[in-house]
Design a protein around this motif. Structure first.
Motif, PDB file in Angstrom:
ATOM      1  N   LEU A   1      -1.461   6.345  -2.939  1.00  0.00           N
ATOM      2  CA  LEU A   1      -1.702   7.589  -2.197  1.00  0.00           C
ATOM      3  C   LEU A   1      -3.036   7.500  -1.438  1.00  0.00           C
ATOM      4  CD1 LEU A   1      -0.570  10.023  -5.022  1.00  0.00           C
ATOM      5  CD2 LEU A   1       0.630   9.658  -2.855  1.00  0.00           C
ATOM      6  N   GLU A   2      -3.254   8.446  -0.551  1.00  0.00           N
ATOM      7  CA  GLU A   2      -4.471   8.437   0.278  1.00  0.00           C
ATOM      8  C   GLU A   2      -5.755   8.452  -0.546  1.00  0.00           C
ATOM      9  OE1 GLU A   2      -4.669  11.280   3.439  1.00  0.00           O
ATOM     10  OE2 GLU A   2      -2.675  10.737   4.176  1.00  0.00           O
ATOM     11  N   ASP A   3      -5.704   9.105  -1.724  1.00  0.00           N
ATOM     12  CA  ASP A   3      -6.917   9.187  -2.556  1.00  0.00           C
ATOM     13  C   ASP A   3      -7.125   7.945  -3.432  1.00  0.00           C
ATOM     14  OD1 ASP A   3      -4.950   9.482  -4.466  1.00  0.00           O
ATOM     15  OD2 ASP A   3      -5.627  11.444  -5.181  1.00  0.00           O
ATOM     16  N   GLY A   4      -6.256   6.926  -3.241  1.00  0.00           N
ATOM     17  CA  GLY A   4      -6.417   5.681  -3.989  1.00  0.00           C
ATOM     18  C   GLY A   4      -5.675   5.638  -5.312  1.00  0.00           C
ATOM     19  N   THR A   5      -5.003   6.741  -5.670  1.00  0.00           N
ATOM     20  CA  THR A   5      -4.238   6.761  -6.926  1.00  0.00           C
ATOM     21  C   THR A   5      -2.821   6.262  -6.680  1.00  0.00           C
ATOM     22  OG1 THR A   5      -3.570   9.067  -6.598  1.00  0.00           O
ATOM     23  CG2 THR A   5      -5.583   8.686  -7.886  1.00  0.00           C
TER      24      THR A   5
ATOM     25  N   GLN B   1       0.817  -1.219   0.000  1.00  0.00           N
ATOM     26  CA  GLN B   1       0.000   0.000   0.000  1.00  0.00           C
ATOM     27  C   GLN B   1       0.849   1.268   0.000  1.00  0.00           C
ATOM     28  OE1 GLN B   1      -3.373   0.477  -0.410  1.00  0.00           O
ATOM     29  NE2 GLN B   1      -3.317  -1.692  -0.940  1.00  0.00           N
TER      30      GLN B   1
ATOM     31  N   ASP C   1       1.121   6.246  -6.448  1.00  0.00           N
ATOM     32  CA  ASP C   1       2.236   7.154  -6.169  1.00  0.00           C
ATOM     33  C   ASP C   1       3.341   6.806  -7.165  1.00  0.00           C
ATOM     34  OD1 ASP C   1       4.499   8.485  -5.229  1.00  0.00           O
ATOM     35  OD2 ASP C   1       3.896   8.290  -3.132  1.00  0.00           O
TER      36      ASP C   1
END
Length: 198
Positions: A58-62, A54, A64
């Motif tokens: 990124l936090e928004d699900g996209t 994980q 990195d």
């Protein structure tokens, strides 16, 4: 007719593909397809997250991209793992779009822009392969100007691909993009005429 368009990082493939499109060629962009399969909700992104953890999400699900890039550009084993996950889906989508365009527009040139065409062993998919060429020192200079990379980081990215001189040797058509824009355009014009397009 179809051609596979390739080159090395920072050799100017997008410049040449834009020139061909301006002349009327139809483009299938492997990088765009590669980005599509990495969108949230796509099974390929889920498989990447499962393999790399994980930490690359990124936090928004996209994705990195920088974090994943740092991993795969430094470790050939991890780069192969990423390719094994992504390439089959990308290849299938490329083939489908190329076949659709050729069927719908049989009189047009279909250009498929694939940065890692030779590395992926895809030359058999195309009638001819065009390589956009610039020597390694030019690639390095352009890459450092384009991206905030150190010389060492830029060199690692360039060396993660097949040597540009080897690609040049394998090519059916070479567009030398180490000079100015006008010279590159002249070479594309010459190819266009020789291929029988007007």
């Amino acid at each position: 007719m179809n051609i596979g368009l390739t080159g090395g990082i920072a050799t100017g493939k997008s410049t040449v593909s834009a020139l061909l499109v301006n002349k009327g060629a139809l483009l299938v962009d492997a990088d765009a397809i590669a980005r599509e399969v990495m969108l949230p909700g796509h099974p390929v992104l889920a498989a990447v997250a499962e393999h790399f953890g994980q930490a690359v999400i990124l936090e928004d699900g996209t994705l990195d991209r920088k974090k994943l890039g740092d991993i795969v550009f430094r470790d050939p084993t991890q780069r192969k793992a990423l390719n094994d996950i992504t390439h089959p889906a990308i290849r299938k989508e490329i083939r489908g779009r190329m076949d659709d365009l050729q069927r719908e527009h049989p009189d047009k040139l279909v250009v498929v822009d694939i940065p890692l065409l030779y590395e992926s062993g895809l030359e058999h998919m195309f009638e001819r392969v065009m390589v956009v060429y610039a020597p390694e020192h030019v690639q390095l200079e352009r890459l450092m100007r384009r991206n905030p990379l150190t010389a060492e980081e830029a060199a690692a990215r360039i060396r993660s691909q097949m040597d540009i001189e080897e690609k040049k040797r394998k090519a059916d058509i070479v567009i030398d993009n180490s000079g100015d824009a006008e010279e590159t355009e002249r070479q594309v014009d010459r190819f266009w005429l020789q291929a029988g397009y007007v």
